[in-house]
Scaffold this active site. Structure first.
Site, PDB file in Angstrom:
ATOM      1  CG  ASP A 144      47.580  80.358  16.180  1.00 26.49           C
ATOM      2  OD1 ASP A 144      47.915  79.206  16.486  1.00 26.49           O
ATOM      3  OD2 ASP A 144      47.736  80.839  15.032  1.00 26.49           O
ATOM      4  CG  ASP A 159      53.096  77.497  13.936  1.00 28.43           C
ATOM      5  OD1 ASP A 159      54.232  77.974  13.983  1.00 28.43           O
ATOM      6  OD2 ASP A 159      52.805  76.384  14.413  1.00 28.43           O
ATOM      7  CD  GLU A 197      52.452  76.504   9.699  1.00 30.53           C
ATOM      8  OE1 GLU A 197      53.385  75.772   9.343  1.00 30.53           O
ATOM      9  OE2 GLU A 197      51.635  76.158  10.564  1.00 30.53           O
ATOM     10  N   GLY A 242      48.971  69.879  12.542  1.00 36.18           N
ATOM     11  CA  GLY A 242      49.931  68.966  13.168  1.00 36.18           C
ATOM     12  C   GLY A 242      50.943  68.511  12.135  1.00 36.18           C
ATOM     13  CG  HIS A 264      56.913  65.917  13.812  1.00 36.24           C
ATOM     14  ND1 HIS A 264      56.532  65.932  15.123  1.00 36.24           N
ATOM     15  CD2 HIS A 264      56.484  67.106  13.295  1.00 36.24           C
ATOM     16  CE1 HIS A 264      55.897  67.066  15.390  1.00 36.24           C
ATOM     17  NE2 HIS A 264      55.852  67.783  14.303  1.00 36.24           N
ATOM     18  NE  ARG A 265      64.702  61.993  16.291  1.00 38.00           N
ATOM     19  CZ  ARG A 265      65.892  62.500  16.003  1.00 38.00           C
ATOM     20  NH1 ARG A 265      66.330  63.551  16.662  1.00 38.00           N
ATOM     21  NH2 ARG A 265      66.656  61.988  15.044  1.00 38.00           N
ATOM     22  CB  THR A 301      50.020  76.741  19.572  1.00 39.57           C
ATOM     23  OG1 THR A 301      50.573  76.368  18.315  1.00 39.57           O
ATOM     24  CG2 THR A 301      50.899  76.149  20.667  1.00 39.57           C
ATOM     25  CB  THR A 302      48.073  73.002  16.181  1.00 38.95           C
ATOM     26  OG1 THR A 302      46.676  73.100  16.365  1.00 38.95           O
ATOM     27  CG2 THR A 302      48.392  71.741  15.447  1.00 38.95           C
ATOM     28  CB  THR A 303      53.284  74.465  16.755  1.00 38.51           C
ATOM     29  OG1 THR A 303      54.459  74.017  16.103  1.00 38.51           O
ATOM     30  CG2 THR A 303      53.673  75.376  17.892  1.00 38.51           C
ATOM     31  CG  ASP A 362      47.325  82.042  11.332  1.00 36.04           C
ATOM     32  OD1 ASP A 362      47.164  81.395  12.392  1.00 36.04           O
ATOM     33  OD2 ASP A 362      47.792  81.538  10.290  1.00 36.04           O
TER      34      ASP A 362
HETATM   35  C1  XBP Z   1      50.007  75.221  13.271  1.00 44.25           C
HETATM   36  C2  XBP Z   1      50.151  73.794  12.966  1.00 44.25           C
HETATM   37  C3  XBP Z   1      51.408  73.071  13.294  1.00 44.25           C
HETATM   38  C4  XBP Z   1      52.634  73.592  12.534  1.00 44.25           C
HETATM   39  C5  XBP Z   1      53.806  72.669  12.655  1.00 44.25           C
HETATM   40  O1  XBP Z   1      49.484  75.410  14.539  1.00 44.25           O
HETATM   41  O2  XBP Z   1      49.227  73.214  12.425  1.00 44.25           O
HETATM   42  O3  XBP Z   1      51.218  71.730  12.945  1.00 44.25           O
HETATM   43  O4  XBP Z   1      52.344  73.685  11.163  1.00 44.25           O
HETATM   44  O5  XBP Z   1      54.111  72.358  13.976  1.00 44.25           O
HETATM   45  P1  XBP Z   1      48.982  76.824  15.180  1.00 44.25           P
HETATM   46  P2  XBP Z   1      54.299  70.844  14.482  1.00 44.25           P
HETATM   47  O6  XBP Z   1      48.618  77.779  14.090  1.00 44.25           O
HETATM   48  O7  XBP Z   1      47.811  76.394  16.042  1.00 44.25           O
HETATM   49  O8  XBP Z   1      50.121  77.325  16.025  1.00 44.25           O
HETATM   50  O9  XBP Z   1      55.177  70.179  13.464  1.00 44.25           O
HETATM   51  O10 XBP Z   1      54.956  70.952  15.822  1.00 44.25           O
HETATM   52  O11 XBP Z   1      52.938  70.213  14.526  1.00 44.25           O
HETATM   53 MG    MG Z   2      47.921  79.605  13.289  1.00 44.19          MG
END
Ligand code: XBP
Ligand code: MG
Length: 265
Positions: A9, A11, A18, A52, A82-83, A122-124, A183
């Protein structure tokens, strides 16, 4: 089963992105668009249950007591914020203030040296992953990882298992040939629902949450103290072993034992 891959993962797991990255970048985006709101550390912690960044913005707009943005304008505003947030995040990464969590680089290096495949789930957004990897692994950062499945690659973000399922497909591996590193409860649930054993190092915001059915949980990869199941050499006659971090042999030992543990606050 043989362990063939480590799936990371991003973030909170690779770095405290974060609190010290995304949150600050969101606030800079609000400021740049002349919006009055700022997300405090505490408010951001509440919002993190929405995975997200764009979805998090939309959730906040829908639940703000002032309801200042008409419903019809929210999608466009969230997309623009977001951009901009991701652009501010890239700037923050380029300023080199955000370090990897201790023990992470060592385990990635060790796994690479010993021939394990590594991947990102990852979600990011992909741009954010690339910015972080560029910072810590140089221009060739992404080369440590055979594949990266990111927020824009899935229809359903964590805690849905889609990101892990896609990652396994791309690696051509079964879930019991990999170990995930996470995490957050949502991330651990996503790995678990895909059948991938997961090692959890809770990040700042998830330090006091419940985690169920994980392979191991502990304060961080830099120490063998405080892990469940206990890490070998974590406490040897009251003293820490010679190499105090969680290395690949420890991950293999947990993997081969295949037991799961749960942690409650
Ligand atoms: C973490 C998330 C993401 C980030 C922000 O994902 O939920 O949304 O907070 O990134 P992970 P974006 O722990 O799976 O990496 O703004 O690109 O969504
Ligand atoms: Mg994470």
């Amino acid at each position: 089963m043989q362990l063939k891959a480590l799936i990371w993962d991003v973030d909170g797991t690779l770095a405290e992105t974060e609190r010290d990255g995304h949150r600050i970048a969101f606030n800079r985006a609000f400021e740049a668009l002349g919006l009055p709101q700022r997300w405090s550390e505490a408010r951001y912690g509440e919002l993190l249950h929405i995975t997200g960044g764009r979805e998090r913005l939309l959730h906040d707009m829908a639940h703000r007591s002032d309801q200042s943005v008409p419903a019809t304008d929210r999608e466009a505003l969230a997309a623009e914020l977001h951009r901009r947030k991701n652009a501010h995040y890239a700037e923050l990464m380029a300023s080199r203030t955000l370090t990897l969590r201790p023990g992470v680089a060592e385990l990635i290096d060790e796994a690479a040296t010993r021939g394990l495949v590594q991947a990102i789930a990852t979600t990011t957004s992909r741009a954010n992953v690339e910015a972080l990897l560029r910072l810590h692994f140089g221009a060739s950062g992404a080369r440590c990882f055979r594949t990266m499945v990111c927020g824009e690659d899935v229809r359903h973000k964590k805690p849905d298992p889609e990101v892990y399922r896609r990652c396994l497909e791309q690696l051509d591996l079964g879930p019991l040939e990999a170990v995930a590193f996470e995490d957050s409860p949502g991330g651990a649930a996503a790995a678990g629902a895909a059948g991938v054993p997961v090692v959890v190092t809770p990040s700042h915001y998830f330090a006091h949450q419940s985690f169920e059915g994980v392979l191991a949980i502990g304060p961080g990869l830099e120490t063998r103290r405080g892990w469940r199941p206990p890490a070998a050499g974590g406490v040897v006659g009251g003293a820490v072993g010679t190499d105090p971090r969680v290395g690949l042999d420890q991950v293999l030992a947990w993997f081969e034992k295949g037991e799961t543990v749960s942690a409650f606050p």
